[in-house]
Design an enzyme around this catalytic site. Structure first.
Site, short mmCIF file in Angstrom:
data_model
loop_
_atom_site.label_atom_id
_atom_site.label_comp_id
_atom_site.label_asym_id
_atom_site.label_seq_id
_atom_site.Cartn_x
_atom_site.Cartn_y
_atom_site.Cartn_z
N CYS A 87 0.82 -1.21 0.00
CA CYS A 87 0.00 0.00 0.00
C CYS A 87 0.86 1.25 0.00
O CYS A 87 0.57 2.22 -0.72
CB CYS A 87 -0.93 0.00 1.21
SG CYS A 87 -1.92 1.50 1.39
N CYS A 103 -5.22 -2.44 8.14
CA CYS A 103 -6.40 -1.62 8.40
C CYS A 103 -7.71 -2.30 8.03
O CYS A 103 -8.76 -1.99 8.61
CB CYS A 103 -6.28 -0.28 7.67
SG CYS A 103 -6.17 -0.42 5.86
#
Length: 350
Positions: free
Chosen positions: A93, A188
């Site tokens: 990411c 997350c």
């Protein structure tokens, strides 16, 4: 110090909030950016970051990256687990989304620098910039930034690089911010846990054999994605000494187990090797970190085949895990990284 226009990636948490506050205190023109991601608690985060931006009196831009995140990060995560690999979605990411697509949005608004609340630093050596370890070694996040390219590193600011976590919380309290003290989740999108998430993604149980290194079946498993290298609990294999997961065979749907000594190795193969700057002469020798909380160990890196390299450590390392990243350091600086194990078809597609 020259006044800069700085885009700050903000989540509403203590680290990004204090990063933005510090930049303000230094006199910079700060603009907050919030990534809209496919998360269960998105609206809670959205409200929190808006409140922070209002408190700091900085403009806030929301950037919808839900589709890109699903394709580039969650897609990579799912493919890895299906193949019996252990992915690191945060590293992926950071390169492709946070310091890729989000940073592109900041640049299109003519912002000069990009900042986050990572506990890391940028060090210059001549005209080259490197990600380096943060001063708080217990919170150092340089490992997660190892895949950033030189042009990405050149524009970065890490305001918390010389701060400890305790200092950050103390500063937040002094400014009237009240954070719970809870650490942000490592991944997350796993708020409900790995098994529940994979089930939602259509990756259900698929029973198969648990075997020893010589192929002897001694049990059954519910799916290779339920296990990771070094795991001891949940195997259901009583014995005089504990069994550990020492390998995952995704294509063969097998979990391979062994004893404690079988977890240690001095050598592994890596692929998708990337250097931050010009590749060094090989064999390269330096410190290599195999996961975020692994103690870096001295190793030598040399070619071992087409697009493949061998890492040989001075001392045996525990639970070397295919799919994770081997990050190369010189002193405190990240100079390169590679993916451990096999699975070249699962390389980052950026």
């Amino acid at each position: 110090m020259a006044v800069l226009s700085v885009g700050v990636a903000m989540s509403g948490g203590v680290d990004s909030t204090m990063a933005a506050s510090l930049l303000q205190e230094q006199g910079h023109d700060v603009h907050g950016f919030f990534m809209l991601l496919p998360l269960a608690n998105l609206e809670v985060q959205r409200q929190r970051v808006r409140e922070v931006a209002d408190r700091l009196s900085i403009p806030l831009t929301e950037v919808d990256l839900r589709q890109s995140f699903a394709e580039q990060v969650i897609g990579y995560f799912n493919r890895s687990y299906r193949a019996g690999l252990t992915p690191n979605p945060c590293i992926h990411c950071n390169r492709s989304v946070k310091f890729g697509l989000l940073a592109d949005t900041m640049r299109h608004q003519d912002l000069e620098r990009i900042a986050t609340g990572h506990y890391a630093r940028v060090q210059s050596v001549g005209d080259r910039c490197f990600v380096a370890r943060g001063s708080d070694r217990t919170k150092d996040q340089s490992y997660f930034l190892a895949r950033l390219a030189a042009d990405q590193v050149n524009t970065l600011l890490f305001p918390l690089g010389d701060w400890t976590k305790q200092q950050v919380y103390a500063r937040a309290a002094a400014l009237g911010f009240h954070f719970s003290g809870e650490e942000s989740q490592d991944v997350c999108f796993l708020s409900q846990g790995l098994a529940a998430f994979l089930s939602e993604q259509g990756i259900g149980d698929l029973c198969g054999p648990v075997v020893t290194a010589d192929g002897r079946q001694i049990g059954e498993h519910r799916g290779v994605w339920h296990y990771t290298i070094g795991q001891r609990r949940g195997l259901g294999l009583p014995d005089v000494t504990p069994w550990y997961v020492v390998g995952l065979d995704g294509p063969g749907n097998r979990v391979i187990v062994g004893k404690q000594d079988d977890l240690f190795a001095t050598r592994c193969t890596v692929h998708a090797l990337r250097w931050t700057h010009q590749p060094p002469a090989l064999p390269w020798r330096g410190l290599v970190q195999l996961r975020s909380r692994h103690t870096p160990a001295m190793a030598a890196l040399a070619p071992s085949g087409p697009e493949q390299w061998s890492l040989v450590f001075d001392t045996p390392q525990r639970a070397i895990t295919p799919g994770q990243f081997a990050v190369c350091y010189e002193h405190d600086r990240v100079v390169g990284s590679a993916v451990i194990g096999t699975g070249a078809d699962l390389e980052e597609r950026t």
